[in-house]
Design a protein around this motif. Sequence first.
Motif, PDB file in Angstrom:
ATOM      1  N   THR A  98       1.561  10.560 -13.335  1.00 57.82           N
ATOM      2  CA  THR A  98       2.380  10.888 -12.160  1.00 57.82           C
ATOM      3  C   THR A  98       3.320  12.061 -12.403  1.00 57.82           C
ATOM      4  N   ASP A 132      -3.594   3.701  -6.599  1.00 58.31           N
ATOM      5  CA  ASP A 132      -2.205   3.457  -6.199  1.00 58.31           C
ATOM      6  C   ASP A 132      -1.360   4.728  -6.223  1.00 58.31           C
ATOM      7  N   ARG A 133      -1.995   5.859  -6.350  1.00 55.34           N
ATOM      8  CA  ARG A 133      -1.272   7.132  -6.420  1.00 55.34           C
ATOM      9  C   ARG A 133      -0.379   7.357  -5.202  1.00 55.34           C
ATOM     10  N   ARG A 134      -0.814   6.912  -4.060  1.00 52.13           N
ATOM     11  CA  ARG A 134      -0.015   7.125  -2.841  1.00 52.13           C
ATOM     12  C   ARG A 134       1.276   6.323  -2.854  1.00 52.13           C
ATOM     13  N   ASP A 135       1.374   5.334  -3.733  1.00 55.37           N
ATOM     14  CA  ASP A 135       2.609   4.554  -3.869  1.00 55.37           C
ATOM     15  C   ASP A 135       3.730   5.364  -4.516  1.00 55.37           C
ATOM     16  N   HIS A 161       2.440  -0.114  -1.433  1.00 54.52           N
ATOM     17  CA  HIS A 161       1.649  -0.384  -0.235  1.00 54.52           C
ATOM     18  C   HIS A 161       0.741  -1.564  -0.535  1.00 54.52           C
TER      19      HIS A 161
END
Length: 173
Positions: A98, A132-135, A161
């Motif tokens: 990240t 889960d990158r969009r989290d 999410h």
Amino acid sequence: MSMRLPLRNKEFATLLSVYPPTLQAELAEKDRFYSELRFVLRRTPVADKVIILGDFNARVGRDAVSWRGVLDRHGTGNCNENGRLLLEFCTELQLVITNTIFQQKEKLKTTWRHPRSRHWHLIDYILVRQRDRRDVLHTRVTPSAECHTDHRLVRCKIRLHFKHKPRKRNVQA
């Protein structure tokens, strides 16, 4: 160290804090570390949100094309041997680093200053599963945090999410 936190609706987040061997360590020791971490992740339920935090003693560089899905275009510096091991591990287990997702000033990315050269490097990372990158809302260094160490504190803002559970509908005949 690992911790499994209950979230809601029988969903969980698994946090792992790791400290891999340094660059000078034997390759066998590094392989043993990644084998143990791989074992822990494979035992972690697939539905869990996984967040791995640690001083990886690795420089992953900025080659986002070769490491698509793992490394984004805002990396820094060059890759070293430990970085290659970390990138291969992340590729195998579908993890994203990240720290390389967000565009920001160099001083908000680099986490450790080499004692002799006095150059800053990015060696402390926060990893999540690619799905889960969009989290992840933001990952950056807090340069002013006083931690009594030669590392800068890395923080990550996350908004989890969840999959919506289908509602049961009353069917009237």
